[in-house]
Motif scaffolding. Structure first.
Motif, short mmCIF file in Angstrom:
data_model
loop_
_atom_site.label_atom_id
_atom_site.label_comp_id
_atom_site.label_asym_id
_atom_site.label_seq_id
_atom_site.Cartn_x
_atom_site.Cartn_y
_atom_site.Cartn_z
N GLY A 83 9.79 -2.90 -13.72
CA GLY A 83 9.05 -3.50 -14.66
C GLY A 83 7.75 -3.98 -14.28
N ARG A 84 7.36 -2.89 -13.33
CA ARG A 84 5.78 -3.16 -13.13
C ARG A 84 4.73 -3.51 -14.15
N GLY A 85 4.30 -4.87 -14.09
CA GLY A 85 3.23 -5.32 -14.67
C GLY A 85 3.80 -6.31 -15.67
N LEU A 86 4.86 -6.60 -15.80
CA LEU A 86 5.55 -7.19 -16.76
C LEU A 86 5.82 -8.76 -16.14
N SER A 87 5.87 -9.77 -16.91
CA SER A 87 5.82 -11.13 -16.39
C SER A 87 7.45 -11.43 -16.24
N SER A 88 8.06 -12.09 -15.38
CA SER A 88 8.93 -12.71 -14.97
C SER A 88 9.83 -13.43 -16.46
N VAL A 89 8.83 -13.95 -17.24
CA VAL A 89 9.25 -14.82 -18.40
C VAL A 89 9.88 -13.59 -19.44
N LEU A 90 9.34 -12.42 -19.61
CA LEU A 90 9.55 -11.51 -20.39
C LEU A 90 10.88 -10.86 -20.06
N LEU A 91 11.08 -10.56 -18.76
CA LEU A 91 11.99 -9.92 -18.14
C LEU A 91 13.41 -10.86 -18.27
N LYS A 92 13.22 -11.96 -18.03
CA LYS A 92 14.43 -13.01 -18.24
C LYS A 92 14.78 -12.92 -19.73
N ARG A 93 14.03 -12.68 -20.65
CA ARG A 93 14.33 -12.50 -22.10
C ARG A 93 14.91 -11.39 -22.75
N ALA A 94 14.76 -10.31 -21.83
CA ALA A 94 15.00 -9.01 -22.28
C ALA A 94 16.51 -8.80 -22.29
N ALA A 95 17.01 -7.80 -23.05
CA ALA A 95 18.23 -7.26 -23.02
C ALA A 95 18.61 -6.60 -21.70
N THR A 96 19.77 -6.35 -21.45
CA THR A 96 20.09 -5.47 -20.24
C THR A 96 20.91 -4.45 -20.73
N VAL A 97 21.06 -3.53 -19.51
CA VAL A 97 22.19 -2.58 -19.93
C VAL A 97 22.53 -2.17 -18.49
N GLU A 98 23.97 -2.10 -18.44
CA GLU A 98 24.37 -1.51 -17.04
C GLU A 98 24.75 -0.12 -17.02
N LEU A 99 24.39 0.62 -16.06
CA LEU A 99 24.65 2.12 -16.16
C LEU A 99 24.93 2.60 -14.73
N ASP A 100 25.84 3.41 -14.54
CA ASP A 100 26.22 3.95 -13.43
C ASP A 100 25.22 5.07 -12.74
N TRP A 101 25.48 5.70 -11.62
CA TRP A 101 24.78 6.44 -11.03
C TRP A 101 24.65 7.96 -11.73
N ASP A 102 25.80 8.33 -12.40
CA ASP A 102 25.83 9.39 -13.02
C ASP A 102 25.08 9.45 -14.27
N VAL A 103 24.94 8.44 -15.00
CA VAL A 103 23.95 8.27 -16.04
C VAL A 103 22.69 7.98 -15.62
N ARG A 104 22.44 7.52 -14.67
CA ARG A 104 21.06 6.91 -14.26
C ARG A 104 20.11 8.31 -13.74
N GLN A 105 20.99 9.07 -13.31
CA GLN A 105 20.18 10.39 -12.92
C GLN A 105 19.69 11.48 -13.93
N LYS A 106 20.23 11.13 -15.17
CA LYS A 106 19.87 12.05 -16.33
C LYS A 106 18.63 11.55 -17.03
N SER A 107 17.90 12.40 -17.58
CA SER A 107 16.59 11.92 -18.22
C SER A 107 16.90 11.76 -19.77
#
Length: 229
Positions: free
Chosen positions: A11-35
């Motif tokens: 989240g480089r360059g983003l304020s902590s306020v924006l990050l707290k309001r943002a949605a989230t997504v949980e991903l395991d490593w098998d998914v996260r190493q894909k583009s």
């Protein structure tokens, strides 16, 4: 489906306020190493992720959707093997030895000061136990090392910013003129200054061809080089 094609590492360059309001997504490593993959975020939105080829998503990264909305990635807990040294019969050095052997097998590893994490593999588990290491099956977020050349670094590398001013100065500046006080050793091959073409002869031409290569330097009483060596 909400299309995503941009990734902000941590989240480089983003304020902590924006990050707290943002949605989230949980991903395991098998998914996260894909583009490219599909997922559903915490707001129930279907996500279609299309990142540059070779991209890797890490926990804490932020996905930016086509409409400008943000989705913070969380590394989902998953089955892993946790390797620890035996406190009774071993030492922390055993983990270093294990990391060496696993690395030779190109096993993806997460390195911790007191443990190694890897994806489940019963053959590797047996090998590690034979090395007198303690191996347990647990559930944990998995963030393996990205490799020395950042192949799986996901843009988390850093630049050392070395200065090349010295090299550029010599390449672009005037040629160095050797003399008795220059402090250079003249036993080596002629420098660029000596290899340059000689100046055009002055006065009336004598019809004698001038060689494009300079004559070799001959030491003598008037050469201005020190001869006390």
């Amino acid at each position: 489906m909400l299309t995503i094609n941009k990734l902000l590492p941590r989240g480089r360059g983003l304020s902590s306020v924006l990050l707290k309001r943002a949605a989230t997504v949980e991903l395991d490593w098998d998914v996260r190493q894909k583009s490219r993959f599909d997922a559903t975020d915490s707001q129930g939105r279907a996500l279609g992720v299309f990142l540059p080829r070779g991209s890797v998503v890490r926990g804490g990264d932020v996905l930016v959707a086509e409409d400008g909305s943000l989705v913070v990635v969380k590394a989902a807990p998953q089955p892993v093997l946790v390797v620890r040294h035996c406190a009774s019969h071993g030492s922390p050095f055993d983990l270093m030895r294990a990391a060496y052997h696993l690395g030779n097998r190109h096993v993806q590893l997460e390195l911790q000061p007191d443990r190694l994490l890897l994806e489940p593999d019963h053959v590797l588990a047996d090998m590690l136990r034979q090395m007198h290491l303690e191996v347990s099956e647990e559930r944990s977020a998995f963030e393996p090392e990205g490799g020395a050349y950042g192949a799986a670094g996901g843009g988390h590398g850093h630049s050392h910013g070395h200065s090349h001013e010295h090299a550029h100065t010599h390449a672009q500046g005037a040629a160095h003129e050797h003399g008795p006080g220059c402090g250079h050793d003249h036993a080596h091959a002629p420098s660029v200054a000596y290899a340059a073409a000689p100046p055009a002869p002055r006065g009336k031409p004598l019809g004698i061809a001038v060689s494009s290569a300079p004559a070799p330097h001959v030491h003598g009483p008037h050469c201005s080089h020190g001869h006390d060596h």
